[in-house]
Write an enzyme that holds these catalytic residues in place. Structure first.
Site, PDB file in Angstrom:
ATOM      1  N   ASP A 224       1.156  -0.945   0.033  1.00 50.30           N
ATOM      2  CA  ASP A 224      -0.089   0.241   0.472  1.00 50.30           C
ATOM      3  C   ASP A 224       0.931   1.027   0.238  1.00 50.30           C
ATOM      4  OD1 ASP A 224      -1.988   1.450   0.380  1.00 50.30           O
ATOM      5  OD2 ASP A 224      -2.578   1.578   2.476  1.00 50.30           O
TER       6      ASP A 224
ATOM      7  N   GLU B  38      -3.017   9.566  -1.532  1.00 49.71           N
ATOM      8  CA  GLU B  38      -3.721   9.217  -1.538  1.00 49.71           C
ATOM      9  C   GLU B  38      -4.595   8.969  -0.354  1.00 49.71           C
ATOM     10  OE1 GLU B  38      -6.440   5.153  -1.964  1.00 49.71           O
ATOM     11  OE2 GLU B  38      -4.155   5.646  -0.273  1.00 49.71           O
ATOM     12  N   GLU B  39      -4.155   8.592   1.154  1.00 48.25           N
ATOM     13  CA  GLU B  39      -4.599   8.143   1.652  1.00 48.25           C
ATOM     14  C   GLU B  39      -4.848   8.380   2.719  1.00 48.25           C
ATOM     15  OE1 GLU B  39      -4.531   5.535   2.462  1.00 48.25           O
ATOM     16  OE2 GLU B  39      -2.802   3.872   1.878  1.00 48.25           O
TER      17      GLU B  39
ATOM     18  N   ASP C 228      -2.711  -1.004  -6.951  1.00 49.77           N
ATOM     19  CA  ASP C 228      -3.030  -1.248  -5.404  1.00 49.77           C
ATOM     20  C   ASP C 228      -3.001  -2.033  -4.638  1.00 49.77           C
ATOM     21  OD1 ASP C 228      -3.327   0.619  -3.008  1.00 49.77           O
ATOM     22  OD2 ASP C 228      -5.235   1.560  -3.911  1.00 49.77           O
TER      23      ASP C 228
ATOM     24  N   HIS D  62      -3.309  -1.769   6.084  1.00 48.26           N
ATOM     25  CA  HIS D  62      -3.480  -0.559   7.009  1.00 48.26           C
ATOM     26  C   HIS D  62      -3.061  -1.125   8.718  1.00 48.26           C
ATOM     27  CE1 HIS D  62      -6.272   2.813   4.850  1.00 48.26           C
ATOM     28  NE2 HIS D  62      -4.742   2.157   4.093  1.00 48.26           N
TER      29      HIS D  62
HETATM   30 ZN   LIG Z   1      -3.757   2.597   2.253  1.00 49.48          ZN
END
Ligand SMILES: [Zn+2]
Length: 349
Positions: free
Chosen positions: A148, A185-186, A223, A313
Site C-alpha cells: 500500500d 491517496e490516504e 493498488d 493498514h
Molecule cells: Zn492505504
C-alpha cells in the site's frame, strides 16, 4: 481506499457477471471520443522476445528505496519522491512534479507533489499506469505500506527498466506511455470525499480544465499488490475487452511455463486463472485514486487485490509479506499487456 466500499464489492461478487473470455484478435472497445480500438494479440515472436525479460535485482532495490515511512510532508516522503523522479529521469523519461497545497485533518497545511512521467512528452495520447507513493499516517505506529503501495510503485519503475529497449519506438509515437505516482491517496483522519485521494482529485481537475484529460486512453491503477496470491476482478463494462487481455496473457504465459511457481506441489492452478478472474463486478467498485478520472469518463482498469491483503493498514504490511514470485508474475503479465496495447494501437492510428 475505503474498506467499506470493498465489503460492498465483495458482497456484489455473489451477483457478478462472468463474461466469456473472448478469442484474441478482433475484440474491440470504444474508447474516448468514440475511437474504436482493436486488440491484437502479441505475435509469437514478440511474445517470446518480451516474456523472459525481467530484472529482479532492480525490483528489490526499488522496493528497498520506497519502503520507508513516507507520510506527506515527512523527510521519507521527499526522499521517495526524489528517488522515483531520478530513477525515471535516468532512463530518459520526462518527469513533471505537479505541486499544490491543502489543509488536511490532524497535520494541517501540507504540500503535495504528484509525479507524472512521460515516455514521449509530446504524444497525442497515453496509456497511463498509476499508483500512490504516500504512506498512511498512523499516530500509534510507523506504517510502511509494502502493498500500500510501495510494491506497485516499485513495479512501475521496474517496468521502465525491464522494457527500456522494447519501449524505444514509443519515445516519438503518437500514442505513448505515462506513469502517475499520486500523492495523498490516504486519508489523514477518516476516509471521505474531502479526506482522501488529494493528488488524484487535484490532477483530474487540472487536466479537465486544460484538456489533457482527453488525451488519456485508459488509466490502469495498481493498488494493494505484493502479497502472495492476489486475485483481481474487472469493475467496468467499458474496459472488459482490455481486462480480458490480462486473463488471456496470464493463460498464455502459464501455458508457456513462464510464470514462477504458478502450479506448485502438483496442485493445478485455480480455475480458470490464478490472478485475473473472469468476472465483472457490476454496480460496485472500490474507492481509490481512479474515482476523479472515472467521473470524467476516463476508461479505468482498477487492479487492486480483492479481498484486500490481510495485513491491510496494519504494521504487518512490511517487507516480510512481500511475495516476490507472485509480484514478478503479475509484473510479467502487465509488461506484456503494455506492449500489446502499444503495438495494437499503432495499427489503430
Ligand atoms: Zn492505504
Amino acid at each position: 481506499m475505503s474498506l467499506l466500499k470493498a465489503y460492498f464489492a465483495l458482497l456484489f461478487l455473489l451477483c457478478v457477471n462472468v463474461f466469456a473470455k473472448k478469442d484474441v484478435n478482433g475484440d474491440f472497445y470504444v474508447g474516448r471520443n468514440q475511437m474504436i480500438y482493436r486488440t491484437e494479440e502479441l505475435s509469437q515472436e514478440k511474445f517470446l522476445a518480451y516474456s523472459p525479460l525481467s530484472n529482479g535485482t532492480h525490483l528489490r532495490e526499488a522496493v528497498k528505496n520506497i519502503l520507508v515511512p513516507r507520510v506527506v510532508g515527512s523527510a521519507g516522503h521527499t526522499m521517495v519522491r526524489d528517488y522515483i523522479a531520478s530513477d525515471l529521469r535516468d532512463l530518459n523519461w520526462n518527469v513533471e512534479i505537479d505541486k499544490f497545497h491543502e489543509t488536511v485533518p490532524i497535520l494541517g497545511k501540507l504540500h503535495f507533489h504528484n509525479i507524472i512521467a512521460r515516455l514521449n512528452p509530446d504524444a497525442e495520447r497515453y496509456l497511463v499506469l498509476a499508483c500512490h507513493y504516500d504512506s498512511k499516517y498512523f499516530e500509534e505506529f510507523e506504517f510502511l505500506g509494502a502493498t500500500d503501495s510501495a510494491v506497485p510503485c516499485a513495479m512501475l519503475l521496474n517496468m521502465a527498466h525491464v522494457l527500456q529497449e522494447a519501449l524505444e519506438p514509443f519515445r516519438n509515437s503518437k500514442l505513448s506511455l505515462m506513469f502517475i505516482f499520486f500523492d495523498g491517496e490516504e486519508a489523514f483522519k477518516e476516509w471521505g470525499p474531502n479526506d482522501s485521494i488529494y493528488g488524484a482529485r487535484h490532477l483530474a481537475k487540472r487536466w479537465e480544465d486544460d484538456g489533457t484529460i482527453n488525451r488519456l486512453d485508459m488509466l490502469v491503477l495498481l493498488d494493494l499488490i505484493g502479497a502472495a496470491d492476489p486475485t483481481f476482478y474487472n469493475f467496468f463494462p467499458n474496459t472488459e475487452a482490455w481486462y480480458s487481455r490480462l486473463i488471456s496473457l496470464e493463460e498464455r504465459l502459464s501455458n508457456a511455463d513462464m510464470l514462477d511457481h504458478y502450479i506448485s506441489n502438483g496442485i493445478s492452478r485455480q480455475y480458470p486463472n490464478r490472478y485475473f478472474q473472469p468476472n465483472t463486478m457490476r454496480s460496485s467498485f472500490v474507492e481509490d485514486d481512479h474515482i476523479p478520472f472515472l467521473k470524467r469518463n476516463v476508461p479505468i482498469l482498477h487492479l487492486i487485490t480483492l479481498p484486500f491483503p490481510s495485513v491491510w493498514h496494519t504494521k504487518d504490511d512490511n517487507e516480510s509479506i512481500i511475495d516476490y514470485l507472485a509480484t514478478e508474475n503479475i509484473a510479467r503479465i502487465l509488461r506484456l499487456f503494455i506492449m500489446e496495447y502499444l503495438l495494437s494501437s499503432q495499427h489503430n492510428e
